[in-house]
Design a protein around this motif. Structure first.
Motif, mmCIF file in Angstrom:
data_model
loop_
_atom_site.group_PDB
_atom_site.id
_atom_site.type_symbol
_atom_site.label_atom_id
_atom_site.label_comp_id
_atom_site.label_asym_id
_atom_site.label_seq_id
_atom_site.Cartn_x
_atom_site.Cartn_y
_atom_site.Cartn_z
ATOM 1 N N PHE A 77 0.760 -1.179 0.098
ATOM 2 C CA PHE A 77 -0.117 -0.143 -0.035
ATOM 3 C C PHE A 77 0.977 1.178 0.171
ATOM 4 C CE2 PHE A 77 -4.538 -1.412 1.423
ATOM 5 C CZ PHE A 77 -4.157 -2.511 1.084
ATOM 6 N N THR A 78 0.408 2.309 -0.655
ATOM 7 C CA THR A 78 0.889 3.688 -0.463
ATOM 8 C C THR A 78 0.002 4.623 0.319
ATOM 9 O OG1 THR A 78 0.089 4.289 -2.458
ATOM 10 C CG2 THR A 78 2.321 3.427 -2.583
ATOM 11 N N VAL A 79 0.836 5.569 0.677
ATOM 12 C CA VAL A 79 -0.027 6.586 1.649
ATOM 13 C C VAL A 79 -0.415 7.640 0.779
ATOM 14 C CG1 VAL A 79 0.165 8.213 3.584
ATOM 15 C CG2 VAL A 79 1.325 6.023 3.785
ATOM 16 N N ALA A 80 -1.994 8.045 0.851
ATOM 17 C CA ALA A 80 -2.583 8.957 0.102
ATOM 18 C C ALA A 80 -3.235 10.137 1.052
ATOM 19 C CB ALA A 80 -3.787 8.421 -0.658
ATOM 20 N N SER A 81 -3.251 11.169 0.316
ATOM 21 C CA SER A 81 -3.979 12.420 1.334
ATOM 22 C C SER A 81 -5.008 13.054 0.659
ATOM 23 C CB SER A 81 -3.055 13.242 1.985
ATOM 24 O OG SER A 81 -2.128 13.710 0.845
ATOM 25 N N GLY A 82 -5.700 13.868 1.123
ATOM 26 C CA GLY A 82 -6.678 14.783 0.705
ATOM 27 C C GLY A 82 -6.869 16.115 1.372
ATOM 28 N N PRO A 83 -7.732 17.210 0.981
ATOM 29 C CA PRO A 83 -8.043 18.356 1.835
ATOM 30 C C PRO A 83 -8.880 17.999 3.197
ATOM 31 C CG PRO A 83 -9.120 18.128 -0.115
ATOM 32 C CD PRO A 83 -8.314 16.977 -0.307
ATOM 33 N N GLU A 84 -8.537 18.818 4.073
ATOM 34 C CA GLU A 84 -9.272 18.746 5.168
ATOM 35 C C GLU A 84 -10.706 19.630 5.122
ATOM 36 O OE1 GLU A 84 -6.692 19.834 8.886
ATOM 37 O OE2 GLU A 84 -5.585 17.843 8.480
ATOM 38 N N ILE A 85 -10.712 20.629 4.252
ATOM 39 C CA ILE A 85 -11.972 21.183 4.040
ATOM 40 C C ILE A 85 -12.288 20.473 2.669
ATOM 41 C CG2 ILE A 85 -13.160 23.357 3.592
ATOM 42 C CD1 ILE A 85 -11.975 23.028 6.199
ATOM 43 N N SER A 108 -13.301 10.534 2.235
ATOM 44 C CA SER A 108 -13.357 11.528 1.076
ATOM 45 C C SER A 108 -11.915 11.132 0.198
ATOM 46 C CB SER A 108 -13.350 12.787 1.605
ATOM 47 O OG SER A 108 -12.466 13.131 2.495
ATOM 48 N N VAL A 109 -11.126 10.528 1.038
ATOM 49 C CA VAL A 109 -9.710 10.446 0.287
ATOM 50 C C VAL A 109 -9.941 9.227 -0.592
ATOM 51 C CG1 VAL A 109 -7.360 10.227 0.254
ATOM 52 C CG2 VAL A 109 -8.717 11.508 2.119
ATOM 53 N N GLN A 110 -10.907 8.314 -0.490
ATOM 54 C CA GLN A 110 -11.163 7.191 -1.528
ATOM 55 C C GLN A 110 -11.526 8.070 -2.974
ATOM 56 O OE1 GLN A 110 -13.755 4.105 -0.592
ATOM 57 N NE2 GLN A 110 -13.660 4.107 1.565
ATOM 58 N N ALA A 123 -5.142 6.162 3.884
ATOM 59 C CA ALA A 123 -4.949 7.609 4.094
ATOM 60 C C ALA A 123 -5.343 7.859 5.493
ATOM 61 C CB ALA A 123 -6.151 8.189 3.094
ATOM 62 N N PRO A 124 -4.222 8.304 6.241
ATOM 63 C CA PRO A 124 -4.547 8.643 7.704
ATOM 64 C C PRO A 124 -4.756 10.140 7.705
ATOM 65 C CG PRO A 124 -2.236 8.201 7.200
ATOM 66 C CD PRO A 124 -2.879 7.888 6.050
ATOM 67 N N GLY A 125 -5.681 10.567 8.717
ATOM 68 C CA GLY A 125 -5.803 12.149 8.780
ATOM 69 C C GLY A 125 -6.745 12.627 9.580
ATOM 70 N N LYS A 126 -6.836 13.560 9.809
ATOM 71 C CA LYS A 126 -8.078 14.309 10.814
ATOM 72 C C LYS A 126 -9.199 14.529 10.247
ATOM 73 C CE LYS A 126 -5.040 17.819 13.353
ATOM 74 N NZ LYS A 126 -3.901 17.672 12.606
ATOM 75 N N CYS A 127 -10.026 14.371 10.953
ATOM 76 C CA CYS A 127 -11.864 14.582 10.857
ATOM 77 C C CYS A 127 -12.549 15.435 11.750
ATOM 78 C CB CYS A 127 -12.280 13.132 10.754
ATOM 79 S SG CYS A 127 -11.277 11.835 9.439
ATOM 80 N N PHE A 128 -13.468 15.908 11.475
ATOM 81 C CA PHE A 128 -14.054 16.710 12.240
ATOM 82 C C PHE A 128 -15.607 16.548 12.376
ATOM 83 C CE2 PHE A 128 -10.606 18.420 9.860
ATOM 84 C CZ PHE A 128 -9.682 19.008 10.830
ATOM 85 N N ARG A 129 -16.153 16.421 13.642
ATOM 86 C CA ARG A 129 -17.650 16.446 13.602
ATOM 87 C C ARG A 129 -18.003 17.322 14.783
ATOM 88 N NH1 ARG A 129 -18.397 9.860 12.668
ATOM 89 N NH2 ARG A 129 -16.986 9.968 10.888
ATOM 90 N N ASN A 130 -19.416 17.852 14.617
ATOM 91 C CA ASN A 130 -19.693 18.610 15.544
ATOM 92 C C ASN A 130 -20.108 17.697 16.896
ATOM 93 O OD1 ASN A 130 -20.945 20.655 17.217
ATOM 94 N ND2 ASN A 130 -22.481 21.325 15.929
#
Ligand code: DAH
Length: 339
Positions: free
Chosen positions: A126-134, A173-175, A190-197
């Motif tokens: 596997f490789t590491v992918a990323s995407g925007p946080e917004i 979303s990075v998928q 795709a590791p990363g930050k996520c946000f929920r209320n």
């Protein structure tokens, strides 16, 4: 004891006690034990004595010399200790003292887990992918088979920026970001930050970490999914922890599953942490929904695969036995057991 000897001893004792620094004490030593000192002078008298008196006199003088020497040494030790204490008091640096153990930094447990997960998946190609946080609605929802009017959207307590952007509610979303550009087959995490209320408590944060995984190829089966994720939890937990898969619903997978591991705290017998079920849910996953592939321009008749979205902070909690997620952001990780 010969009276003059006992007198001399008395004098010496007083002189020693009266010496209040090391120089003065040394002068006392010289005046009694030195070449021209009082005790040496006594020994010189021995020759003048009657033969039968010599031996007892000599012994008595030797005893006197030993007693004075002992007293001098004791007083010297006391004066040295006092001088040492005074120097320390005055801030004198004693380079012979053992050094303080330096406080060294440690890797943050989230960084540690990230490194290990990345390493594990590198080993599987596997490789590491990323995407925007917004994100926008297309990548966070629509392309993931979550239509605008679908109640599933409400499951994610979504924040919106003033400009209408969506702080991504999951790394799924990075998928989409990756599939849009990819030539297949494909293996990414795709590791990363996520946000929920979310209302923040011991197990919920409004900003948290996930690690998405996506595997697309030909003729991929649930068997591939199962082997991959079981291998992952074994690596992360450090032993072949019993697992089970339960059916679950996520719009972007069909079938959708939840991977549970046997509760690592009670080993399955039931405790407050596993809510007496003996199991802990760790990785939601499933077989990629054909609509997701279609939305990104791929033919689901030709390609298929599996996906998963691991709650990263939760995994850190389990691995390090942390009972309150907020601890991870305290800044004082010494509060965390096992670190
Ligand atoms: N995105 C989901 C969530 O945040 C988790 C998830 C479930 C991700 C199933 C996946 C998946 O990739 O297949 O709740």
């Amino acid at each position: 004891m010969n009276p003059s000897l006992s007198e001399l001893q008395e004098q010496a004792t007083q002189a020693i006690a009266g010496a209040d620094d090391l120089n003065a004490l040394d002068q006392v030593r010289v005046s009694y034990l030195g070449k021209k000192g009082a005790i040496k002078a006594l020994l010189k008298q021995t020759g003048a004595l009657a033969p039968e008196e010599r031996r007892p006199f000599g012994q008595a003088v030797n005893a006197l010399r030993d007693a004075v020497t002992t007293e001098l040494e004791a007083r010297k030790a006391t004066l040295q200790a006092q001088a040492e204490a005074a120097r320390l008091e005055a801030g004198w640096l004693d380079v012979t003292l053992p050094a303080d153990t330096p406080r060294v930094g440690k890797e943050h447990p989230i960084t540690g887990l990230l490194r290990e997960v990345t390493d594990h998946f590198h080993g599987l190609g596997f490789t590491v992918a990323s995407g925007p946080e917004i994100e926008d609605a297309f990548h966070n929802f629509d392309a993931l088979n979550i239509p605008a009017n679908h109640p599933a959207r409400d499951v994610w307590d979504t924040f919106y920026t003033e400009e209408g952007g969506i702080p991504r509610t999951h790394t799924s979303s990075v998928q989409i970001r990756t599939l849009e550009k990819a030539t297949l087959p494909l293996r990414i995490i795709a590791p990363g930050k996520c946000f929920r209320n979310e209302t923040i408590d011991a197990t919920h944060l409004a900003a948290f970490n996930q690690c998405e995984g996506l595997f697309i190829d030909k003729n991929v089966t649930v068997g591939h999914l199962k082997a991959t994720l079981e291998g992952l939890v074994e690596r992360l937990m450090g032993y072949k922890v019993p697992t089970r898969f339960r059916p679950a619903f996520y719009p972007f997978v069909e079938p959708g599953l939840d991977l549970d591991i046997e509760c690592i705290f009670c080993k399955g017998s039931g405790c407050s942490i596993c809510k007496h079920s003996g199991w802990i849910e760790v990785i939601p996953c499933g077989m990629v929904h054909p609509n997701v592939l279609r939305a990104c321009g791929h033919d689901p008749e030709e390609w298929n695969g599996f996906a998963f979205g691991m709650g990263f902070d939760r995994m850190v909690m389990l691995r390090y036995g942390i009972d309150d997620l907020r601890r991870l952001y305290d800044g004082n990780l010494e509060l965390v057991r096992g670190l």
